[in-house]
Design a protein around this motif. Structure first.
Motif, PDB file in Angstrom:
ATOM      1  N   UNK A   1       0.875  -1.024  -0.029  1.00  0.00           N
ATOM      2  CA  UNK A   1       0.150  -0.014   0.110  1.00  0.00           C
ATOM      3  C   UNK A   1       0.872   1.493  -0.100  1.00  0.00           C
TER       4      UNK A   1
ATOM      5  N   UNK B   1       0.751  12.181  -9.967  1.00  0.00           N
ATOM      6  CA  UNK B   1      -0.490  12.949 -10.188  1.00  0.00           C
ATOM      7  C   UNK B   1      -0.650  14.323  -9.701  1.00  0.00           C
TER       8      UNK B   1
ATOM      9  N   UNK C   1      -8.500  14.013  -4.263  1.00  0.00           N
ATOM     10  CA  UNK C   1      -9.908  13.638  -4.590  1.00  0.00           C
ATOM     11  C   UNK C   1      -9.908  11.865  -4.773  1.00  0.00           C
ATOM     12  N   UNK C   2      -8.935  11.433  -5.550  1.00  0.00           N
ATOM     13  CA  UNK C   2      -9.152  10.220  -5.983  1.00  0.00           C
ATOM     14  C   UNK C   2      -7.952   9.140  -5.433  1.00  0.00           C
TER      15      UNK C   2
ATOM     16  N   UNK D   1      -7.055   7.956  -2.512  1.00  0.00           N
ATOM     17  CA  UNK D   1      -7.507   6.620  -1.703  1.00  0.00           C
ATOM     18  C   UNK D   1      -8.129   5.457  -2.595  1.00  0.00           C
ATOM     19  N   UNK D   2      -9.004   6.157  -3.333  1.00  0.00           N
ATOM     20  CA  UNK D   2      -9.865   5.276  -4.272  1.00  0.00           C
ATOM     21  C   UNK D   2      -8.957   4.446  -5.248  1.00  0.00           C
ATOM     22  N   UNK D   3      -7.801   5.036  -5.637  1.00  0.00           N
ATOM     23  CA  UNK D   3      -6.953   4.432  -6.508  1.00  0.00           C
ATOM     24  C   UNK D   3      -6.030   3.327  -5.826  1.00  0.00           C
ATOM     25  N   UNK D   4      -5.564   3.699  -4.602  1.00  0.00           N
ATOM     26  CA  UNK D   4      -4.892   2.692  -3.720  1.00  0.00           C
ATOM     27  C   UNK D   4      -5.952   1.518  -3.475  1.00  0.00           C
TER      28      UNK D   4
ATOM     29  N   UNK E   1      -8.452   0.506  -5.383  1.00  0.00           N
ATOM     30  CA  UNK E   1      -8.530  -0.378  -6.604  1.00  0.00           C
ATOM     31  C   UNK E   1      -7.273  -1.277  -7.168  1.00  0.00           C
ATOM     32  N   UNK E   2      -5.972  -0.447  -6.835  1.00  0.00           N
ATOM     33  CA  UNK E   2      -4.799  -1.217  -7.208  1.00  0.00           C
ATOM     34  C   UNK E   2      -4.714  -2.245  -6.140  1.00  0.00           C
ATOM     35  N   UNK E   3      -4.961  -2.165  -4.836  1.00  0.00           N
ATOM     36  CA  UNK E   3      -4.726  -3.406  -3.789  1.00  0.00           C
ATOM     37  C   UNK E   3      -5.685  -4.388  -4.279  1.00  0.00           C
ATOM     38  N   UNK E   4      -6.836  -4.101  -4.615  1.00  0.00           N
ATOM     39  CA  UNK E   4      -7.811  -5.187  -5.300  1.00  0.00           C
ATOM     40  C   UNK E   4      -7.533  -5.942  -6.447  1.00  0.00           C
ATOM     41  N   UNK E   5      -6.755  -5.118  -7.398  1.00  0.00           N
ATOM     42  CA  UNK E   5      -6.483  -5.842  -8.621  1.00  0.00           C
ATOM     43  C   UNK E   5      -4.905  -6.819  -8.292  1.00  0.00           C
TER      44      UNK E   5
ATOM     45  N   UNK F   1       0.619   3.529 -14.107  1.00  0.00           N
ATOM     46  CA  UNK F   1       0.179   4.731 -13.233  1.00  0.00           C
ATOM     47  C   UNK F   1       1.024   6.001 -13.734  1.00  0.00           C
TER      48      UNK F   1
ATOM     49  N   UNK G   1      -0.521   7.284 -16.584  1.00  0.00           N
ATOM     50  CA  UNK G   1      -1.915   8.010 -16.373  1.00  0.00           C
ATOM     51  C   UNK G   1      -1.777   9.462 -15.866  1.00  0.00           C
TER      52      UNK G   1
END
Lengths: 121, 323
Positions: B5, B15, B22-23, B25-28, B30-34, B50, B53
């Protein structure tokens, strides 16, 4: 419209989804061929939001982490429908020509067979 | 030992700050989930994705359609800051210029003062929203500066072993000996010609703040110039006061999207105008003073960028008192 963008909009057409949901849905829609990574997904989401094609639907906190849901906007739906129609027309044109090619090839093959047979008789 | 993490989180440095806020925590998530349970380090493909992007988002924010408003603001601000910088630079030498004025030909004293007054008029016209008149004044000023530069170069041959830029005092009439001297006026004329509404640029910074900076900078340059000349006349001025003021202004500007674009517009001409003097003086053959200057400049820039808060809040420009 690039393929990842088309697939993301298609995934959101069914209803609001969060980032990981979009990734799994796109993989399913493409039959496992397209696997979006987080960088590509969020660059696309940022662009689509700035173009007004998608919008944030709601946020949830799951395991202490923000989970944001995105939805297709009216304009996004219109653009996706237009793109789907364009692709359908192209696919139809390709199918018609392939059928014609196959039919023509078959006819030519049938027409050639008697003369060949006659030549050897 | 950093976790997966932590490693993902560090990649988010590519970024923009607002996107991270804004994004991130959300991106972390998603990355951990995948990533899967077994993974300890980010997949190289994910790292590249990453980074790509982040750069795409930065580029789109910097030059995309949504950045048009920031570029317009930046152009308006630059069209006010550039003539103000020119005016302050010239007024900053007036103390010393008046001191030695008696030893020079009247034309060499009066003409630069007349040109400075013209620059002042140009700035006032721009601040009052009379853009076309200000631009016309700037082009007239450019023509006058070119004529004066040509005349100075023709009539004031420099003694052997001494170049125009190596003279101890950098007055407008001395530095007009080089072709670079007309560049600041040219930049001002171009900005006032193309900026849609320079007066809005002044409003964005704040007229009081602009006045505050201008007066502080002019006083500082005059005081430092006098101290350098009288206390250490054998040492050629190294322009450290100018460096400090420019770095402070750049640091403050870099806090906002429009300010960062102003830097993009103005830094190339600034570098040419100072010929690198603010960061590496051509008079030094020793590397140590240059390194010290660069370090001081960097510290001033960072402090100004983060906002100097001597009283707990506020900035270097507007510190808020404790009470």
């Amino acid at each position: 419209m690039q393929e990842p963008t088309f697939l993301i909009l298609t995934a959101l057409a069914a209803g609001p989804q969060h980032g990981y949901g979009v990734i799994t849905d796109v993989q399913e829609i493409s039959g496992g061929r397209v696997r979006l990574r987080a960088g590509t997904l969020y660059a696309a989401l940022d662009r689509l939001q700035s173009e007004g094609l998608i919008a944030t639907d709601r946020e949830e906190i799951v395991d202490g982490r923000v989970r944001r849901y995105y939805r297709l906007t009216g304009e996004g739906g219109t653009r996706l429908a237009a793109e789907a129609e364009r692709l359908r027309r192209h696919a139809d044109a390709a199918s018609i020509r392939l059928r014609a090619r196959l039919t023509g090839g078959a006819l030519m093959g049938l027409g050639a067979a008697p003369s060949h047979a006659g030549g050897t008789a | 030992m950093s976790t997966l993490e932590d490693r993902y989180r560090r990649l988010l440095a590519f970024y923009p700050r607002e996107h991270r806020a804004r994004h991130g925590e959300e991106m972390v998530g998603v990355m951990l989930a995948t990533a899967g349970a077994e993974r300890r380090r980010p997949d190289p493909g994910d790292v590249l994705d990453i980074v790509k992007g982040g750069l795409q988002i930065r580029l789109r924010h910097a030059f995309g359609p949504e950045s048009a408003v920031h570029w317009r603001d930046a152009l308006n601000i630059a069209a006010i800051v550039a003539p103000l910088h020119l005016l302050v630079s010239e007024v900053g030498t007036w103390g010393m210029a008046l001191w030695v004025a008696g030893a020079l030909l009247p034309i060499l004293t009066l003409l630069p003062i007349a040109l400075t007054l013209l620059q002042f008029l140009v700035l006032v016209l721009a601040l009052r929203g009379m853009r076309r008149a200000a631009a016309a004044g700037a082009w007239i000023s450019l023509a006058a500066n070119v004529a004066m530069s040509v005349r100075f170069r023709a009539e004031m041959p420099v003694s052997s072993g001494q170049s125009a830029v190596s003279l101890p005092l950098e007055f407008p009439f001395v530095s007009l000996g080089t072709a670079f001297d007309v560049l600041p006026v040219l930049v001002v004329a171009l900005l006032l010609t193309f900026a849609p509404r320079p007066a809005e640029g002044a409003a964005l910074i704040g007229r009081r703040r602009l006045l505050h900076w201008a007066v502080t900078a002019a006083l500082t340059l005059n005081v430092v110039g006098a101290l350098e000349y009288f206390l250490t006349p054998e040492i050629i001025p190294d322009g450290m006061a100018t460096t400090a003021l420019v770095c402070m202004a750049c640091g403050a500007a870099s806090r906002t999207p429009a300010g960062r674009r102003v830097l993009v517009l103005l830094l190339p001409p600034l570098v040419v105008i100072y010929q690198g003097v603010p960061l590496s003086s051509p008079y030094d053959s020793d590397w140590f003073p240059t390194v010290v200057r660069v370090m001081v400049a960097t510290v001033i820039f960072i402090v100004a960028r983060r906002g100097f808060r001597p009283y707990g809040s506020g900035t270097v420009s507007f510190p808020e008192p404790l009470a």
